[in-house]
Design an enzyme around this catalytic site. Structure first.
Site, PDB file in Angstrom:
ATOM      1  N   SER A 255       0.812  -1.348   0.033  1.00  0.00           N
ATOM      2  CA  SER A 255      -0.089   0.107  -0.065  1.00  0.00           C
ATOM      3  C   SER A 255       0.692   1.314   0.059  1.00  0.00           C
ATOM      4  CB  SER A 255      -0.820  -0.092   1.391  1.00  0.00           C
ATOM      5  OG  SER A 255      -1.596  -1.195   1.357  1.00  0.00           O
TER       6      SER A 255
ATOM      7  N   TRP B  60      -4.617  -7.504   3.797  1.00  0.00           N
ATOM      8  CA  TRP B  60      -3.754  -8.350   3.238  1.00  0.00           C
ATOM      9  C   TRP B  60      -3.672  -9.550   4.307  1.00  0.00           C
ATOM     10  CZ3 TRP B  60      -1.969  -3.413   3.839  1.00  0.00           C
ATOM     11  CH2 TRP B  60      -0.957  -3.483   4.677  1.00  0.00           C
TER      12      TRP B  60
ATOM     13  N   CYS C 108      -7.269  -0.748   7.190  1.00  0.00           N
ATOM     14  CA  CYS C 108      -6.089  -1.338   6.575  1.00  0.00           C
ATOM     15  C   CYS C 108      -5.106  -2.247   7.378  1.00  0.00           C
ATOM     16  CB  CYS C 108      -5.283  -0.002   5.836  1.00  0.00           C
ATOM     17  SG  CYS C 108      -3.850  -0.725   5.089  1.00  0.00           S
TER      18      CYS C 108
ATOM     19  N   ASP D 205      -8.308  -2.177   2.973  1.00  0.00           N
ATOM     20  CA  ASP D 205      -7.155  -2.377   2.339  1.00  0.00           C
ATOM     21  C   ASP D 205      -6.596  -3.365   3.010  1.00  0.00           C
ATOM     22  OD1 ASP D 205      -5.237  -2.555   0.435  1.00  0.00           O
ATOM     23  OD2 ASP D 205      -4.305  -0.493   1.418  1.00  0.00           O
TER      24      ASP D 205
END
Ligand code: FAD
Length: 692
Positions: free
Chosen positions: A452, A692, A645, A690
């Site tokens: 990011s 992961w 995030c 966002d």
């Protein structure tokens, strides 16, 4: 003037020449080498190959097409494995196809005696992968329009047999949405599914076992439906790998690690993309914190003059290089270290086989730059090596590992072994009999990793910042520490750039200069991926950000941008950040920068911290969120955007739940209503993730 014969000959020759020139690659009957030029999206269309799968299967005498919708290469890998197994165990004539390379309007003509497989990953918020967008829209849109004019009521796909497997992650809300929706759509159109629609779960870490468990009953059902006879699988190489002793690796035509032909020729130019990375200079690198085995990197990547651009909230992909120590191990285990610099030509034995690595290349370059040799290894792949074991004892052990899921788990998975480490744990003898083709088939392409972007494009449009924590993980039960491929490579670059006394972290010996020294002066191949993770277009809107650890990366960019807007005199709404880490004096990244931003933005920037290892109880961002329910609710009433995030597995899910509770509590609504409102925020774009 009249043309005499010579003029005519010259003219005809010119005409033929220019037709040949302008149709180069499209009508010449040579299979297109994906590395011959920077591959483009929609490769088939651009190269003039047929987009008609029915015709293609007829022409190449195939009865099984395996379409893949893949983002990071995993679905593509499973598709190749299914193709190989179908062909070796059941005599199917298989063809692996990128789903965007074909049209869908004629699938109602799909022949009854053939089968189509769909191996489809779900991406982000239940979305199709980039290459499957058109396919997804075609089948799940309002009206499916086939070329023949058949409508949905006619059950136009009733002659089509299909098999479906999805790759998903249960930590996301729309788990395996892609395969589920496509399966529903195909069934509705009359297609007959063979076996169940498989679902692999990356979130639970069971993708491989889910796949293995799904495929056996599927093969049984398919054998019955197509009257296939199972035979003993004999290994048949998909690629021919021929050593060329005449050629020196120095020759210009040999790929020594360059991502594309134009990089090899030194003529790489934009547009730079996922198929054509830009070799970017790293202009600054530092460590945001270093404690024992944990490091966090900050890097500035210069994209000036590349034509690459980014917007705040986008991702940058870094194309890594494998650690030299791991390359050596791999080459030794397969007994090819002596001839590592020999030039090899890799060709598909079948015309439809796509060679996944550039060729000609060398063993060394293939392993260092093109193959994911450090990844966890699958049970199925290990078992394919049994016939090539150096002795009977190792063969018996490999067969046992292949057949016994729990034993494999204990001996290999739990130890976090790569393929080379796994084989080293079985025997110290080299596996010299393993065909290199089998390794190319069984090991994924080395994948770029995404980061990011942690800067604002408004503030530094030509410089991309990244914030990456160096992966150095000792998983419970494992005896060795897993060193992440990309982040340790970045750490080595940082050390080299800063003249650190040990520019070789953990003895990993990276080839910092890159192929033909093209990455000298600290360069790294990158591309930019645009994302939907975006600030509100109206900066006066408040925003709430939840970003613990490196999850703060994009929010540094967001805050940088809002501080710059405020400095320009624009009205900037409340900017609220929830940040968490272990200790305030250990891993609180960008602490000083945030102080400076606070000076610039005054009260409109609020940073609420959670330090998990400071008090007697662990405090995380979701706890702080709850404690600040009133403030959060008030900002939401003012139409704040909410951003999360970082860690997808736990944090993002918890935050989602807590926000639902906050909304319900603060507005006196039942709990389900709170959840529903969060869902609504997601679909309207005011809740963005966002993760992961
Ligand atoms: P890898 O080699 O890919 O290893 C990753 C993990 O896989 C290891 O930690 C380990 O758990 C497991 N693993 C690897 N090899 C083995 C093995 N042999 N056996 C068992 N397990 C193994 N990261 C950031 O730090 N900052 C960011 O801003 C950021 N943004 C991201 C944005 C997006 C959209 C995505 C998808 C990811 C983002 N990431 C970010 C994560 C990043 O892409 C990488 O996944 C991360 O840096 C690790 O990469 P690596 O190559 O160093 O590790």
């Amino acid at each position: 003037a009249q043309l005499d014969t010579l003029d005519l000959v010259v003219l005809v020759a010119l005409l033929v020449g220019s037709i040949a020139y302008f149709t180069k690659g499209s009508y010449w009957a040579v299979p297109k080498d994906p590395y011959a030029s920077a591959a483009t999206l929609n490769g088939a269309a651009k190269s003039g190959k047929t987009r008609d799968i029915v015709e293609k299967m007829e022409e190449t005498n195939k009865n099984c097409v395996i379409f893949y919708g893949s983002q990071t290469g995993t679905a593509e890998d499973y598709a190749s494995r299914l193709a190989k197994e179908g062909s070796q165990r059941f005599g199917l004539k298989t063809l692996v196809a990128d789903i965007e390379d074909y049209d869908y309007e004629n699938l109602d003509k799909f022949p009854e005696d053939k089968v189509a497989f769909f191996v489809l990953a779900t991406y982000g918020e239940g979305e199709p992968t980039d290459n499957a967008v058109e396919f997804y829209q075609f089948f799940t849109g309002e009206d499916v329009a086939f070329e023949s004019g058949a409508s949905a009521e006619d059950k136009p796909l009733s002659s089509m047999k299909y098999v479906a497997f999805g790759l998903g992650n249960n930590t996301y809300e729309h788990y395996n949405a892609m395969v589920r929706q496509v399966d529903t759509a195909l069934t509705k159109l009359g297609a007959q599914r063979i076996g169940t629609a498989g679902e692999g779960d990356d979130g639970a870490g069971t993708m491989e076992e889910d796949f293995l468990a799904w495929k056996e009953p599927m093969w049984a059902a398919l054998s019955e439906a197509m009257d296939l006879q199972e035979r003993e699988a004999v290994y048949e190489a998909v690629f021919s790998v021929v050593e060329d002793d005449e050629k020196s690796p120095e020759e210009e035509s040999v790929y020594l690690g360059e991502p594309t032909a134009s990089h090899r020729e030194g003529s790489a130019k934009g547009p730079f993309s996922a198929h054509n990375p830009y070799i970017a200079p790293i202009v600054e690198s530092s460590e945001l914190f270093t404690v024992k085995d944990r490091n966090c990197l900050h890097m500035e990547i210069n994209i000036a003059g590349s034509n690459l651009s980014y917007q705040t909230g986008d991702h940058v992909a870094i194309w890594p290089t494998n650690a030299g120590a791991e390359v050596d191990r791999f080459l030794e285990v397969f007994g090819i270290q002596e001839k590592r610099h020999s030039v090899i030509n890799v060709k598909g034995i079948d015309v439809t086989a796509k060679v996944p690595i550039p060729t000609p290349t060398t063993y060394d370059a293939a392993v260092r730059y093109y193959m994911e040799v450090c990844a966890p290894v699958s049970r199925q792949f290990v078992s394919t090596l049994a016939p090539f074991a150096p002795d009977e004892e190792s063969k018996t052990e490999i067969v046992r590992l292949g057949n016994d899921k729990d034993y494999f788990h204990e001996k290999i998975t739990n130890q976090c072994f790569t393929i080379a480490q796994a084989l080293q744990s079985i025997t110290s003898k080299p596996f010299t009999a393993v065909p290199f083709s089998l390794l190319i088939e069984g090991i994924n392409k080395l994948q770029p990793r995404y980061y990011s972007i942690s800067s604002s494009s408004l503030v530094q449009k030509d410089k991309i910042s990244i914030t990456a924590v160096v992966e150095s993980v000792r998983l419970p039960g494992a005896t060795h520490i897993v060193k992440g491929v990309t982040t340790n490579y970045l750490l080595a670059l940082k050390q080299k750039q800063n003249g650190d006394p040990s520019p070789d972290p953990h003895g990993l010996t990276y080839s910092i200069q890159g192929p033909r020294n093209k990455y000298d002066g600290i360069h790294v191949p990158v591309h930019v991926r645009h994302s939907n993770f975006k600030l509100p277009s109206d900066p006066s809107k408040p925003i709430i950000m939840v970003g613990p650890g490196t999850g703060v990366a994009p929010f540094r960019g967001f805050i940088q941008e809002r501080a710059a807007l405020a400095a320009k005199g624009e009205k900037v709404g409340t900017t609220l950040l929830f940040f968490g880490c272990r200790k305030s004096d250990e891993d609180f990244i960008y602490k000083d920068e945030f102080k400076t931003f606070q000076d610039q933005m005054g009260d409109s920037l609020k940073i609420i911290t959670a330090f998990s290892r400071e008090g007697s109880e662990k405090v995380y961002v979701q706890h702080r969120l709850k404690e600040n329910a009133e403030l959060v609710s008030e900002l939401l009433k003012q139409k704040a955007n909410f951003y999360v995030c970082g860690d997808a597995a736990n944090m993002a899910r918890e935050v989602n739940l807590v926000l639902g509770h906050i909304i319900a509590d603060q507005r006196g609504l039942p709990a389900e209503k709170g959840e529903e409102m969060v869902k609504h925020m997601r679909s309207s774009g005011s809740y963005q993730e966002d993760v992961w």
